[in-house]
Design a protein around this motif. Structure first.
Motif, PDB file in Angstrom:
ATOM      1  N   HIS A 182      52.319  42.592  32.245  1.00 45.72           N
ATOM      2  CA  HIS A 182      53.325  41.239  31.959  1.00 45.72           C
ATOM      3  C   HIS A 182      52.462  40.402  31.945  1.00 45.72           C
ATOM      4  CE1 HIS A 182      55.879  45.248  30.516  1.00 45.72           C
ATOM      5  NE2 HIS A 182      55.524  45.100  31.749  1.00 45.72           N
ATOM      6  N   CYS A 183      52.241  39.565  33.028  1.00 47.85           N
ATOM      7  CA  CYS A 183      51.454  38.414  32.753  1.00 47.85           C
ATOM      8  C   CYS A 183      50.780  38.054  32.286  1.00 47.85           C
ATOM      9  CB  CYS A 183      51.720  37.499  34.713  1.00 47.85           C
ATOM     10  SG  CYS A 183      51.459  36.330  35.518  1.00 47.85           S
ATOM     11  N   LEU A 184      49.973  38.692  32.339  1.00 46.28           N
ATOM     12  CA  LEU A 184      48.097  38.809  31.429  1.00 46.28           C
ATOM     13  C   LEU A 184      49.101  38.269  29.948  1.00 46.28           C
ATOM     14  CD1 LEU A 184      46.270  40.874  33.188  1.00 46.28           C
ATOM     15  CD2 LEU A 184      45.998  38.808  33.252  1.00 46.28           C
ATOM     16  N   GLU A 185      49.815  39.068  29.611  1.00 43.70           N
ATOM     17  CA  GLU A 185      50.102  39.767  27.793  1.00 43.70           C
ATOM     18  C   GLU A 185      50.488  38.277  27.563  1.00 43.70           C
ATOM     19  OE1 GLU A 185      52.582  43.342  27.307  1.00 43.70           O
ATOM     20  OE2 GLU A 185      50.677  44.085  27.511  1.00 43.70           O
ATOM     21  N   GLN A 231      43.869  33.140  16.018  1.00 45.33           N
ATOM     22  CA  GLN A 231      44.895  34.096  16.749  1.00 45.33           C
ATOM     23  C   GLN A 231      43.208  35.027  16.742  1.00 45.33           C
ATOM     24  OE1 GLN A 231      47.953  34.490  14.895  1.00 45.33           O
ATOM     25  NE2 GLN A 231      49.546  32.515  15.317  1.00 45.33           N
ATOM     26  N   LEU A 232      43.018  35.082  16.217  1.00 45.06           N
ATOM     27  CA  LEU A 232      42.193  36.808  16.488  1.00 45.06           C
ATOM     28  C   LEU A 232      41.065  36.563  16.978  1.00 45.06           C
ATOM     29  CD1 LEU A 232      42.403  38.405  11.986  1.00 45.06           C
ATOM     30  CD2 LEU A 232      43.563  38.934  14.236  1.00 45.06           C
ATOM     31  N   ILE A 233      40.621  35.258  16.991  1.00 44.22           N
ATOM     32  CA  ILE A 233      39.683  35.071  17.268  1.00 44.22           C
ATOM     33  C   ILE A 233      39.374  35.313  18.561  1.00 44.22           C
ATOM     34  CG2 ILE A 233      37.940  33.457  17.649  1.00 44.22           C
ATOM     35  CD1 ILE A 233      37.689  32.735  14.832  1.00 44.22           C
ATOM     36  N   ILE A 234      41.067  34.404  19.355  1.00 39.12           N
ATOM     37  CA  ILE A 234      41.009  34.625  21.130  1.00 39.12           C
ATOM     38  C   ILE A 234      41.663  36.211  21.569  1.00 39.12           C
ATOM     39  CG2 ILE A 234      43.112  34.131  22.440  1.00 39.12           C
ATOM     40  CD1 ILE A 234      43.330  30.983  20.822  1.00 39.12           C
ATOM     41  N   LEU A 235      42.277  36.647  20.400  1.00 40.57           N
ATOM     42  CA  LEU A 235      42.369  38.275  20.774  1.00 40.57           C
ATOM     43  C   LEU A 235      41.193  39.012  21.228  1.00 40.57           C
ATOM     44  CD1 LEU A 235      45.549  38.390  18.488  1.00 40.57           C
ATOM     45  CD2 LEU A 235      45.541  38.546  21.120  1.00 40.57           C
ATOM     46  N   ASN A 236      40.355  38.436  20.201  1.00 41.92           N
ATOM     47  CA  ASN A 236      39.405  39.883  20.231  1.00 41.92           C
ATOM     48  C   ASN A 236      37.875  39.154  21.493  1.00 41.92           C
ATOM     49  OD1 ASN A 236      38.695  41.680  18.605  1.00 41.92           O
ATOM     50  ND2 ASN A 236      39.488  39.651  16.702  1.00 41.92           N
ATOM     51  N   TYR A 237      38.124  37.886  21.241  1.00 43.68           N
ATOM     52  CA  TYR A 237      37.578  37.155  22.909  1.00 43.68           C
ATOM     53  C   TYR A 237      38.394  38.370  24.449  1.00 43.68           C
ATOM     54  CZ  TYR A 237      36.099  34.618  27.054  1.00 43.68           C
ATOM     55  OH  TYR A 237      35.572  33.711  27.692  1.00 43.68           O
ATOM     56  N   TYR A 238      39.137  37.937  24.532  1.00 45.12           N
ATOM     57  CA  TYR A 238      39.995  38.686  24.937  1.00 45.12           C
ATOM     58  C   TYR A 238      39.475  40.297  25.307  1.00 45.12           C
ATOM     59  CZ  TYR A 238      42.316  34.789  27.153  1.00 45.12           C
ATOM     60  OH  TYR A 238      42.782  33.290  27.904  1.00 45.12           O
ATOM     61  N   LEU A 239      39.744  41.038  24.326  1.00 49.76           N
ATOM     62  CA  LEU A 239      39.604  42.420  24.155  1.00 49.76           C
ATOM     63  C   LEU A 239      38.039  42.979  24.742  1.00 49.76           C
ATOM     64  CD1 LEU A 239      40.457  45.101  23.396  1.00 49.76           C
ATOM     65  CD2 LEU A 239      39.808  44.293  20.808  1.00 49.76           C
ATOM     66  N   LYS A 240      36.865  41.815  24.291  1.00 41.16           N
ATOM     67  CA  LYS A 240      35.564  41.855  24.774  1.00 41.16           C
ATOM     68  C   LYS A 240      35.538  41.467  26.108  1.00 41.16           C
ATOM     69  CE  LYS A 240      32.462  37.649  24.809  1.00 41.16           C
ATOM     70  NZ  LYS A 240      31.818  38.073  25.762  1.00 41.16           N
ATOM     71  N   CYS A 241      36.283  40.328  26.776  1.00 42.55           N
ATOM     72  CA  CYS A 241      35.961  40.184  28.036  1.00 42.55           C
ATOM     73  C   CYS A 241      37.097  41.921  28.800  1.00 42.55           C
ATOM     74  CB  CYS A 241      36.850  39.390  29.246  1.00 42.55           C
ATOM     75  SG  CYS A 241      36.157  37.848  27.822  1.00 42.55           S
ATOM     76  N   VAL A 242      38.333  41.590  28.573  1.00 43.29           N
ATOM     77  CA  VAL A 242      38.589  43.200  29.464  1.00 43.29           C
ATOM     78  C   VAL A 242      37.620  44.666  29.021  1.00 43.29           C
ATOM     79  CG1 VAL A 242      40.010  44.971  29.473  1.00 43.29           C
ATOM     80  CG2 VAL A 242      41.048  42.260  29.151  1.00 43.29           C
ATOM     81  N   SER A 277      43.960  46.043  27.422  1.00 45.04           N
ATOM     82  CA  SER A 277      43.156  47.145  25.867  1.00 45.04           C
ATOM     83  C   SER A 277      43.411  47.211  24.793  1.00 45.04           C
ATOM     84  CB  SER A 277      41.607  47.956  26.635  1.00 45.04           C
ATOM     85  OG  SER A 277      40.970  48.142  25.679  1.00 45.04           O
ATOM     86  N   ASN A 278      44.332  48.064  25.677  1.00 40.12           N
ATOM     87  CA  ASN A 278      45.538  48.877  24.165  1.00 40.12           C
ATOM     88  C   ASN A 278      45.874  48.225  23.599  1.00 40.12           C
ATOM     89  OD1 ASN A 278      44.397  51.361  24.769  1.00 40.12           O
ATOM     90  ND2 ASN A 278      45.841  51.841  26.032  1.00 40.12           N
ATOM     91  N   TRP A 279      47.021  47.230  24.539  1.00 35.49           N
ATOM     92  CA  TRP A 279      47.399  46.016  23.995  1.00 35.49           C
ATOM     93  C   TRP A 279      47.321  44.895  22.909  1.00 35.49           C
ATOM     94  CZ3 TRP A 279      47.906  40.750  24.925  1.00 35.49           C
ATOM     95  CH2 TRP A 279      49.402  39.733  24.571  1.00 35.49           C
ATOM     96  N   LEU A 280      46.006  44.487  23.453  1.00 35.17           N
ATOM     97  CA  LEU A 280      44.484  43.738  22.531  1.00 35.17           C
ATOM     98  C   LEU A 280      44.563  44.527  21.484  1.00 35.17           C
ATOM     99  CD1 LEU A 280      42.927  42.242  25.445  1.00 35.17           C
ATOM    100  CD2 LEU A 280      44.523  40.518  24.037  1.00 35.17           C
ATOM    101  N   VAL A 281      44.627  45.589  21.604  1.00 35.57           N
ATOM    102  CA  VAL A 281      44.261  46.316  20.184  1.00 35.57           C
ATOM    103  C   VAL A 281      45.824  46.381  18.971  1.00 35.57           C
ATOM    104  CG1 VAL A 281      43.614  48.577  18.886  1.00 35.57           C
ATOM    105  CG2 VAL A 281      41.931  48.151  21.205  1.00 35.57           C
TER     106      VAL A 281
END
Length: 172
Positions: free
Chosen positions: A5-8, A24-35, A58-62
Motif C-alpha cells: 500500500h505504501c509503494l502503491e 502518466q503511462l510512461i511513469i507507470l510503464n517504467y515502474y512496471l519494467k523495474c518491478v 506488478s499486477n497493480w501496475l498492469v
C-alpha cells in the motif's frame, strides 16, 4: 501488505502529479519494467501462501495502466459520439505488408527510436493512420500478433528494404 500500500500510494502520487496521460503511462510503464526486472528467490518469503511483493505490485501496475488506457479510449469515443461519429482520417499507405509493418515497429521499439509508449498505443496509432500495400484497414490485433510472431518471409523482405535504403543513403 502495508508495504504494498505504501509503494502503491508513492507511485500513485508521482504519476497523478503529471498532467499529461502519456507522461502518466510512461511513469507507470517504467515502474512496471523495474518491478518485472527484480528477481525473486524461491523459498525466501515471510508467508509462502501469499503472492510475492513483486507479483502484487506488478499486477497493480498492469491494472492502473489498463484503467488509464480504457479511460482515454472511452473519452475519445464520447467525443466522437458528441461530434457525430469518428472523424475519418486520411490514411497513409505504406508499400509493406502488415507483417513488414510489424517488423518496422518492432525494430524502432526495440532499438529505442520510438518514445516509451505502451505497445497497445503504438499499434492503435499505426492502425488508425496507415494502410498496408494489400489492405486499406490494418487491425490492431493483427498488427500485435505479427509483432510478437515474426514471419520469416517478412523478415527477409524487410532486410531487402533496409539494404535498399542503406544504398540510397550512401549515395547522398
Amino acid at each position: 501488505m502495508n508495504c504494498i500500500h505504501c509503494l502503491e500510494s508513492l507511485i500513485t502520487r508521482e504519476y497523478q502529479s503529471k498532467p499529461d496521460v502519456i507522461e502518466q503511462l510512461i511513469i507507470l510503464n517504467y515502474y512496471l519494467k523495474c518491478v518485472n526486472q527484480v528477481s525473486v528467490t524461491a523459498g525466501f518469503c515471510f508467508d509462502p501462501s501469499r503472492d510475492s511483493l513483486k507479483s502484487c505490485l506488478s499486477n497493480w501496475l498492469v491494472e492502473e495502466i489498463s484503467f488509464i488506457e480504457k479511460k482515454c479510449h472511452s473519452y475519445l469515443e464520447t467525443v466522437e459520439i458528441k461530434n457525430g461519429g469518428p472523424v475519418q482520417q486520411e490514411r497513409l499507405t505504406l508499400m509493406f505488408s502488415v507483417p513488414m509493418i510489424a517488423i518496422f515497429i518492432r525494430a524502432f521499439v526495440e532499438n529505442k527510436y520510438l518514445a516509451q509508449l505502451p505497445k497497445s498505443a503504438i499499434f492503435r496509432f499505426f492502425s488508425n493512420h496507415f494502410s498496408s500495400a494489400q489492405s486499406e484497414m490494418i487491425s490492431e490485433n493483427n498488427l500485435k500478433n505479427e509483432y510478437y510472431e515474426l514471419d520469416p518471409a517478412a523478415i527477409e523482405a524487410f532486410k531487402e528494404v533496409v539494404l535498399e535504403l542503406l544504398k540510397w543513403v550512401q549515395k547522398l
